[in-house]
Design a protein around this motif. Sequence first.
Motif, PDB file in Angstrom:
ATOM      1  N   LEU A  48       0.855  -1.186   0.000  1.00  0.00           N
ATOM      2  CA  LEU A  48       0.000   0.000   0.000  1.00  0.00           C
ATOM      3  C   LEU A  48       0.890   1.235   0.000  1.00  0.00           C
ATOM      4  O   LEU A  48       2.009   1.191   0.525  1.00  0.00           O
ATOM      5  CB  LEU A  48      -0.890   0.004   1.252  1.00  0.00           C
ATOM      6  N   ALA A  49       0.396   2.329  -0.567  1.00  0.00           N
ATOM      7  CA  ALA A  49       1.125   3.596  -0.545  1.00  0.00           C
ATOM      8  C   ALA A  49       0.257   4.671   0.103  1.00  0.00           C
ATOM      9  O   ALA A  49      -0.954   4.740  -0.156  1.00  0.00           O
ATOM     10  CB  ALA A  49       1.516   4.026  -1.950  1.00  0.00           C
ATOM     11  N   VAL A  50       0.871   5.475   0.956  1.00  0.00           N
ATOM     12  CA  VAL A  50       0.228   6.648   1.554  1.00  0.00           C
ATOM     13  C   VAL A  50       0.963   7.852   0.998  1.00  0.00           C
ATOM     14  O   VAL A  50       2.162   8.020   1.240  1.00  0.00           O
ATOM     15  CB  VAL A  50       0.317   6.625   3.099  1.00  0.00           C
ATOM     16  N   LEU A  51       0.254   8.685   0.239  1.00  0.00           N
ATOM     17  CA  LEU A  51       0.884   9.797  -0.461  1.00  0.00           C
ATOM     18  C   LEU A  51       0.311  11.129  -0.014  1.00  0.00           C
ATOM     19  O   LEU A  51      -0.919  11.321  -0.018  1.00  0.00           O
ATOM     20  CB  LEU A  51       0.654   9.671  -1.973  1.00  0.00           C
ATOM     21  N   ASP A  52       1.193  12.059   0.343  1.00  0.00           N
ATOM     22  CA  ASP A  52       0.782  13.434   0.584  1.00  0.00           C
ATOM     23  C   ASP A  52       0.414  14.035  -0.774  1.00  0.00           C
ATOM     24  O   ASP A  52       1.055  13.733  -1.783  1.00  0.00           O
ATOM     25  CB  ASP A  52       1.941  14.207   1.217  1.00  0.00           C
ATOM     26  N   VAL A  53      -0.588  14.880  -0.811  1.00  0.00           N
ATOM     27  CA  VAL A  53      -0.973  15.480  -2.084  1.00  0.00           C
ATOM     28  C   VAL A  53      -0.051  16.643  -2.431  1.00  0.00           C
ATOM     29  O   VAL A  53       0.466  16.721  -3.542  1.00  0.00           O
ATOM     30  CB  VAL A  53      -2.449  15.941  -2.061  1.00  0.00           C
ATOM     31  N   ALA A  54       0.181  17.542  -1.493  1.00  0.00           N
ATOM     32  CA  ALA A  54       0.935  18.769  -1.783  1.00  0.00           C
ATOM     33  C   ALA A  54       2.423  18.580  -1.502  1.00  0.00           C
ATOM     34  O   ALA A  54       2.867  18.676  -0.371  1.00  0.00           O
ATOM     35  CB  ALA A  54       0.396  19.928  -0.956  1.00  0.00           C
ATOM     36  N   MET A  55       3.167  18.274  -2.561  1.00  0.00           N
ATOM     37  CA  MET A  55       4.618  18.169  -2.473  1.00  0.00           C
ATOM     38  C   MET A  55       5.204  18.978  -3.620  1.00  0.00           C
ATOM     39  O   MET A  55       4.627  19.013  -4.708  1.00  0.00           O
ATOM     40  CB  MET A  55       5.073  16.708  -2.556  1.00  0.00           C
ATOM     41  N   PRO A  56       6.342  19.623  -3.397  1.00  0.00           N
ATOM     42  CA  PRO A  56       6.864  20.553  -4.404  1.00  0.00           C
ATOM     43  C   PRO A  56       7.405  19.930  -5.693  1.00  0.00           C
ATOM     44  O   PRO A  56       7.195  20.472  -6.760  1.00  0.00           O
ATOM     45  CB  PRO A  56       7.977  21.293  -3.665  1.00  0.00           C
ATOM     46  N   ASP A  57       8.077  18.806  -5.620  1.00  0.00           N
ATOM     47  CA  ASP A  57       8.723  18.285  -6.831  1.00  0.00           C
ATOM     48  C   ASP A  57       7.772  17.501  -7.727  1.00  0.00           C
ATOM     49  O   ASP A  57       7.789  17.613  -8.928  1.00  0.00           O
ATOM     50  CB  ASP A  57       9.956  17.442  -6.480  1.00  0.00           C
ATOM     51  N   MET A  58       6.948  16.687  -7.128  1.00  0.00           N
ATOM     52  CA  MET A  58       5.963  15.867  -7.846  1.00  0.00           C
ATOM     53  C   MET A  58       4.860  15.601  -6.846  1.00  0.00           C
ATOM     54  O   MET A  58       5.078  14.897  -5.859  1.00  0.00           O
ATOM     55  CB  MET A  58       6.617  14.568  -8.321  1.00  0.00           C
ATOM     56  N   ASP A  59       3.693  16.180  -7.071  1.00  0.00           N
ATOM     57  CA  ASP A  59       2.651  16.045  -6.059  1.00  0.00           C
ATOM     58  C   ASP A  59       2.079  14.629  -6.011  1.00  0.00           C
ATOM     59  O   ASP A  59       2.333  13.811  -6.893  1.00  0.00           O
ATOM     60  CB  ASP A  59       1.563  17.107  -6.237  1.00  0.00           C
ATOM     61  N   GLY A  60       1.323  14.362  -4.946  1.00  0.00           N
ATOM     62  CA  GLY A  60       0.780  13.029  -4.741  1.00  0.00           C
ATOM     63  C   GLY A  60      -0.160  12.568  -5.834  1.00  0.00           C
ATOM     64  O   GLY A  60      -0.253  11.374  -6.127  1.00  0.00           O
ATOM     65  N   LEU A  61      -0.878  13.508  -6.453  1.00  0.00           N
ATOM     66  CA  LEU A  61      -1.768  13.131  -7.551  1.00  0.00           C
ATOM     67  C   LEU A  61      -0.965  12.610  -8.737  1.00  0.00           C
ATOM     68  O   LEU A  61      -1.343  11.614  -9.366  1.00  0.00           O
ATOM     69  CB  LEU A  61      -2.634  14.320  -7.979  1.00  0.00           C
ATOM     70  N   ALA A  62       0.161  13.265  -9.034  1.00  0.00           N
ATOM     71  CA  ALA A  62       1.024  12.819 -10.142  1.00  0.00           C
ATOM     72  C   ALA A  62       1.652  11.471  -9.828  1.00  0.00           C
ATOM     73  O   ALA A  62       1.753  10.600 -10.703  1.00  0.00           O
ATOM     74  CB  ALA A  62       2.097  13.862 -10.424  1.00  0.00           C
ATOM     75  N   VAL A  63       2.070  11.276  -8.579  1.00  0.00           N
ATOM     76  CA  VAL A  63       2.639   9.986  -8.174  1.00  0.00           C
ATOM     77  C   VAL A  63       1.567   8.906  -8.297  1.00  0.00           C
ATOM     78  O   VAL A  63       1.821   7.818  -8.821  1.00  0.00           O
ATOM     79  CB  VAL A  63       3.205  10.044  -6.737  1.00  0.00           C
ATOM     80  N   CYS A  64       0.370   9.213  -7.845  1.00  0.00           N
ATOM     81  CA  CYS A  64      -0.747   8.262  -7.921  1.00  0.00           C
ATOM     82  C   CYS A  64      -1.001   7.857  -9.372  1.00  0.00           C
ATOM     83  O   CYS A  64      -1.104   6.664  -9.685  1.00  0.00           O
ATOM     84  CB  CYS A  64      -1.983   8.907  -7.305  1.00  0.00           C
ATOM     85  N   ARG A  65      -1.080   8.830 -10.257  1.00  0.00           N
ATOM     86  CA  ARG A  65      -1.305   8.534 -11.677  1.00  0.00           C
ATOM     87  C   ARG A  65      -0.175   7.674 -12.251  1.00  0.00           C
ATOM     88  O   ARG A  65      -0.422   6.722 -13.004  1.00  0.00           O
ATOM     89  CB  ARG A  65      -1.427   9.828 -12.480  1.00  0.00           C
TER      90      ARG A  65
END
Length: 124
Positions: A48-65
């Motif tokens: 499982l992954a827990v991702l913060d949404v607001a990150m400066p280099d690559m946000d959590g939405l981009a990582v999720c996609r």
Amino acid sequence: MTSVLVVDDDPTVLRIVETVLRCGGIAVESRGSGRDGLRAAHEHVPDLAVLDVAMPDMDGLAVCRALREDAETADVPIILLTARGRWLDVASGYDAGADDYLVKPFTAQDLLHRVEVLTGAGPR
């Protein structure tokens, strides 16, 4: 043992999430940026992954996609962890491929319950 990748650029939040998960008997791999988290997910696919949404280099939405687009990580359950709790933010998270969306502040019990539901792990 269930393994969870936690990605958050805030060291305090990262430590809190790590502590909660480890106290729940979960193995934790942590990263402080979206790009590092994506690399870590490909080096060792987590349960499982827990991702913060607001990150400066690559946000959590981009990582999720990116996780969803790669066959190796496409089925990894993803929880987005964020302070953004408006309905449009939540909808954007689900549209990006998240399985769950947890708004800060959160309780330890809520985080552990959601991890257990998504991984099929029973109570510890």
